[in-house]
Design an enzyme around this catalytic site. Structure first.
Site, PDB file in Angstrom:
ATOM      1  N   GLY A 208      66.992  56.623  57.381  1.00 30.47           N
ATOM      2  CA  GLY A 208      68.226  57.087  56.733  1.00 30.47           C
ATOM      3  C   GLY A 208      69.435  56.549  57.466  1.00 30.47           C
ATOM      4  CG  ASN A 209      72.828  55.830  55.792  1.00 29.56           C
ATOM      5  OD1 ASN A 209      73.696  56.656  55.536  1.00 29.56           O
ATOM      6  ND2 ASN A 209      72.157  55.184  54.843  1.00 29.56           N
ATOM      7  CE1 TYR A 210      73.395  59.349  63.165  1.00 34.05           C
ATOM      8  CE2 TYR A 210      74.076  57.056  63.387  1.00 34.05           C
ATOM      9  CZ  TYR A 210      73.374  58.149  63.858  1.00 34.05           C
ATOM     10  OH  TYR A 210      72.661  58.060  65.006  1.00 34.05           O
ATOM     11  CB  ALA A 276      75.481  54.750  53.155  1.00 33.81           C
TER      12      ALA A 276
END
Ligand code: CTP
Length: 397
Positions: A208-210, A276
């Protein structure tokens, strides 16, 4: 624009309270219905008699009318209003509003208001420049309130600086413009992707990402406020929305986001790709939790995810507008313009991680917009709500 609008005019205890009389007259002349709510210290500066005579309504100040014991419902007032304007807003009232200190009728009304709130600060220049005032104003902005910035000029203290309440004509114009732009997306359908995507490795792990989704949700709120029918296809985020004009479809992976967007996009006039999206996903998701092996280090084989923005760019009709984002760490402008072309976008919003306060997780953002006609527009650091407004305004223009 203001004809028939219900406006709560909140007056707090500052010298600029005398200007609220002119503001009230401008609202009344424009055909608005105005209910004045004044704080106890506001009454030291201007009398309720003047205000009730001009507004044609008894001024509300206390929770109860002293003799009859009649209760003034801040909840009903909050629901009645199309807009609430607090002018002047002193440092003390600003602090109370920012922190929910509900110790007078004006603050309880503010806390119950469902309508947009406009705040015109007025105070001495040192109070205005104090970090606590600045922080409180930033907090109020982050809640979606409109701050009508005070002007520079001579103050009641005879000092010269920032803190002078915007003139009544300026506040009136601000409100007029707000209502003029308020329904300019009426009847339009807008698709927004937001948040991160999670690509499953096994039942308990993912790539995943932030991304927090804050920017996408702020854009959705702004589009909905302007009358659009909005669908957010949202990755896993902890934020939510109460707007009746926003439909949220929750997804997890890029593939699911892609599938939903392909279904929804053909009915939309605008698509704003703020998610994102993970570029790669594990080729397969392990059925059971991957165990720690003594000697072997697992290798996760990845496969490419679909590029959602690019695939909408391929099926886009001339009537549809497609807007992308580019979050870059280096070579920002070249990368953004390259993405604009490669994905057949009409416009791209660049944020650079080189800029403090921009990017993932923050409440602020600093953007540059590039459009397909070769224009470049740079904006200063702003709250994500204000950035959302700039983006929507650019799209409409
Ligand atoms: N995007 C998308 N689907 C993807 C990847 C990106 O829809 N699989 C969209 C994003 O929502 C954004 C734009 O494309 O609006 C640019 O995203 P970004 O991640 O910056 O671009 P990439 O094409 O992934 O390029 P790179 O990661 O190499 O910078």
């Amino acid at each position: 624009m203001l004809k028939g609008k219900h406006i709560i005019l909140g007056i707090t205890g500052g010298i600029a309270a005398y200007k609220s009389v002119s503001l009230l007259r401008l609202f009344i002349k424009a055909g608005a219905e105005v209910q004045v709510v004044i704080t106890p210290s506001g009454k030291e500066f201007i009398t309720p008699v003047t205000l009730s005579a001009l507004s044609g309504k008894p001024v509300v100040s206390e929770f109860f009318t002293a003799n009859s014991g009649e209760w003034h419902s801040h909840v009903d007032l909050g629901l009645w209003a199309d807009a609430m304007v607090i002018a002047p807003a002193t440092a003390s009232s600003i602090a109370k509003m920012a922190n929910g200190v509900a110790d007078n009728m004006l603050i309880t009304t503010y806390l119950s208001a469902k309508a947009p709130v406009f705040i015109a600060p007025a105070m001495d220049l040192d109070m205005m420049a104090h970090p606590s005032t600045k922080r409180n104003i930033e907090l109020l902005k982050s809640y979606g309130n409109h701050i009508i910035e005070p002007a520079e000029g001579e103050l009641a203290s005879h000092l010269i600086g920032k803190g002078r309440m915007e003139e009544p004509e300026g506040i009136f114009e601000y409100l007029k413009n707000f209502f003029a732009s308020s329904q300019d997306l009426s009847g339009k359908k807008v698709l927004i992707t937001a948040g991160p995507t999670y690509e499953k490795i096994d039942p308990v792990r993912f790539i995943g990402n932030y991304s927090s989704g804050k920017m996408g949700y702020a854009i959705a709120e702004e589009a909905a406020r302007r009358g659009a029918e909005v669908t957010i296809v949202s990755g896993p985020v902890s934020i939510s929305t109460n707007s009746p004009n926003i439909n949220v479809i929750k997804v997890e992976s890029a593939r699911d986001m892609h599938k939903e967007c392909l279904k929804i996009f053909p009915q939309c006039e605008y698509a704003i790709m703020s998610a994102a999206v993970a570029d790669y996903a594990p080729v397969e998701c392990a059925e059971n939790k991957i165990k720690r092996e003594k000697d072997e280090i697992p290798v996760i084989k990845l496969t490419k995810n679909p590029d959602i923005a690019a695939s909408l760019g391929e099926i886009k009709t001339p009537k549809q507008k497609l807007i992308g984002f580019a979050l870059e760490t280096n070579n920002e402008e070249v990368n953004a313009v390259e993405k604009l072309k490669r994905k057949n976008l009409d416009m791209i919003v660049l944020n650079s991680l080189q800029d403090k306060g921009a990017g993932f997780g923050t409440d602020t953002n600093k953007i540059t917009i590039f459009d397909c006609e070769g224009n470049k527009t740079t904006y200063p650091l702003k709250s994500k709500n204000e950035v959302a407004k700039d983006i929507i305004e650019y799209i409409i223009k």
